[in-house]
Each structure stands twice: as C-alpha cells, then as structure tokens.
Motif scaffolding. Structure first.
Motif, PDB file in Angstrom:
ATOM      1  N   GLY A   1       3.137   3.335  -6.983  1.00  0.00           N
ATOM      2  CA  GLY A   1       2.143   2.972  -7.930  1.00  0.00           C
ATOM      3  C   GLY A   1       0.749   2.692  -7.338  1.00  0.00           C
ATOM      4  O   GLY A   1      -0.099   2.015  -8.019  1.00  0.00           O
ATOM      5  N   ALA A   2       0.939   2.456  -5.894  1.00  0.00           N
ATOM      6  CA  ALA A   2      -0.330   1.932  -5.294  1.00  0.00           C
ATOM      7  C   ALA A   2      -1.569   2.827  -5.532  1.00  0.00           C
ATOM      8  O   ALA A   2      -1.378   4.138  -5.551  1.00  0.00           O
ATOM      9  CB  ALA A   2      -0.267   1.789  -3.752  1.00  0.00           C
ATOM     10  N   PRO A   3      -2.909   2.340  -5.535  1.00  0.00           N
ATOM     11  CA  PRO A   3      -4.057   3.107  -5.703  1.00  0.00           C
ATOM     12  C   PRO A   3      -4.158   4.216  -4.550  1.00  0.00           C
ATOM     13  O   PRO A   3      -3.710   4.007  -3.485  1.00  0.00           O
ATOM     14  CB  PRO A   3      -5.396   2.172  -5.617  1.00  0.00           C
ATOM     15  N   ARG A   4      -4.802   5.157  -4.653  1.00  0.00           N
ATOM     16  CA  ARG A   4      -4.930   6.002  -3.673  1.00  0.00           C
ATOM     17  C   ARG A   4      -6.460   6.294  -3.538  1.00  0.00           C
ATOM     18  O   ARG A   4      -7.253   5.844  -4.260  1.00  0.00           O
ATOM     19  CB  ARG A   4      -4.578   7.624  -4.321  1.00  0.00           C
ATOM     20  N   LEU A   5      -6.855   6.643  -2.199  1.00  0.00           N
ATOM     21  CA  LEU A   5      -8.080   6.907  -1.819  1.00  0.00           C
ATOM     22  C   LEU A   5      -8.691   7.977  -2.838  1.00  0.00           C
ATOM     23  O   LEU A   5      -8.110   8.921  -2.834  1.00  0.00           O
ATOM     24  CB  LEU A   5      -8.269   7.126  -0.353  1.00  0.00           C
ATOM     25  N   SER A   6      -9.890   7.930  -3.227  1.00  0.00           N
ATOM     26  CA  SER A   6     -10.847   8.999  -3.838  1.00  0.00           C
ATOM     27  C   SER A   6     -11.118  10.097  -2.630  1.00  0.00           C
ATOM     28  O   SER A   6     -11.144   9.608  -1.602  1.00  0.00           O
ATOM     29  CB  SER A   6     -11.954   8.586  -4.684  1.00  0.00           C
ATOM     30  N   MET A  16      -5.371   1.396   2.909  1.00  0.00           N
ATOM     31  CA  MET A  16      -4.984   2.576   2.376  1.00  0.00           C
ATOM     32  C   MET A  16      -5.162   4.006   3.377  1.00  0.00           C
ATOM     33  O   MET A  16      -4.436   4.718   3.398  1.00  0.00           O
ATOM     34  CB  MET A  16      -5.568   2.929   0.865  1.00  0.00           C
ATOM     35  N   THR A  59     -14.049   8.704  -1.003  1.00  0.00           N
ATOM     36  CA  THR A  59     -14.000   7.842   0.025  1.00  0.00           C
ATOM     37  C   THR A  59     -13.345   7.929   1.303  1.00  0.00           C
ATOM     38  O   THR A  59     -13.506   7.839   2.250  1.00  0.00           O
ATOM     39  CB  THR A  59     -13.070   6.457  -0.777  1.00  0.00           C
ATOM     40  N   HIS A  94      -2.229   6.345   4.640  1.00  0.00           N
ATOM     41  CA  HIS A  94      -2.467   7.785   4.269  1.00  0.00           C
ATOM     42  C   HIS A  94      -2.927   8.594   5.701  1.00  0.00           C
ATOM     43  O   HIS A  94      -2.881   9.841   5.304  1.00  0.00           O
ATOM     44  CB  HIS A  94      -3.295   7.680   3.042  1.00  0.00           C
ATOM     45  N   TYR A 125       0.911  -1.117   0.041  1.00  0.00           N
ATOM     46  CA  TYR A 125       0.034  -0.197  -0.021  1.00  0.00           C
ATOM     47  C   TYR A 125       0.903   1.287   0.232  1.00  0.00           C
ATOM     48  O   TYR A 125       0.195   2.459  -0.273  1.00  0.00           O
ATOM     49  CB  TYR A 125      -0.952   0.003   1.136  1.00  0.00           C
ATOM     50  N   ASP A 148      -9.069  -3.039   1.249  1.00  0.00           N
ATOM     51  CA  ASP A 148      -7.972  -2.033   0.635  1.00  0.00           C
ATOM     52  C   ASP A 148      -8.272  -0.627   0.857  1.00  0.00           C
ATOM     53  O   ASP A 148      -7.151   0.087   1.095  1.00  0.00           O
ATOM     54  CB  ASP A 148      -7.958  -2.481  -1.019  1.00  0.00           C
ATOM     55  N   GLU A 149      -9.472  -0.248   0.750  1.00  0.00           N
ATOM     56  CA  GLU A 149      -9.500   1.159   1.220  1.00  0.00           C
ATOM     57  C   GLU A 149      -9.319   1.418   2.776  1.00  0.00           C
ATOM     58  O   GLU A 149      -8.620   2.402   2.860  1.00  0.00           O
ATOM     59  CB  GLU A 149     -11.064   1.594   1.165  1.00  0.00           C
TER      60      GLU A 149
END
Length: 101
Positions: A31-36, A68, A39, A72, A27, A64-65
């Motif tokens: 390149g890991a996805p970020r929280l919108s 993350m 979200t 963050h 996480y 995952d959310e």
C-alpha cells in the motif's frame, strides 16, 4: 567517510544491509505510495551524476521520493556499505559503481 562493513562469518549478511532493509520496510509495503512517472523521470535525470541526499533535496525531491526510488530501482545506493539512517554521507547513483580493488 563510508561506514566500515563489519567482518562476518560465512553466510551472514552485512549489518548495514540488515539495517537498511528494516529502514526501507515501509516503502516496500503493497500500500506504499509509488513514484509518479514525472518524478521517476526527474530522478533518473538527476542521478546521471552521483549526488548527495542534500543535493537531491535542493533539486526539489522529498526524502520519501528518494527512498521510494531506491526501493523501485530508479536510483542506486550501496545498501551493503552505506547506512540510509546516516544520510550525511549518502550518495545516490544511477547504477551500481564498480568496487575498488
């Protein structure tokens, strides 16, 4: 029940922290996805009251959310005392809670 932190010699990190950092490593990748933004806001509102993983999943968040959110700084989990890989007792908070004396 909270896992017991194993006593260690001065300068050693708690094994829970080391295990959790390994668990969260993917996480933290660039390149890991970020929280919108949506979200992130929903998650901040959801943890105004401390909640279990199960409660947050029931509110529609993905695992995952949630992880993350920990990486963050959106939600707080005591990474020195709780194990992310043992989610049955895991609590998510809006901020660090005072430790009992």
């Amino acid at each position: 029940m909270q896992p017991e932190s194993v006593p260690n010699q001065a300068g050693e990190l708690p094994h829970e922290l080391i295990d959790n950092e390994r668990f969260l490593a993917d996480y933290r990748l660039s390149g890991a996805p970020r929280l919108s933004a949506v979200t992130r806001q929903r998650l901040e509102e959801a943890v105004r009251k401390s909640r279990s993983l199960e409660e947050l999943l029931d509110l529609g968040f993905t695992v995952d959310e949630l992880y993350m959110g920990v990486v963050h700084g959106v939600v707080y989990v005591d990474l020195k005392r709780e194990l992310l890989r043992e989610p049955q007792n895991l609590l998510f908070h809006s901020r660090a809670l005072p430790r009992p004396r």
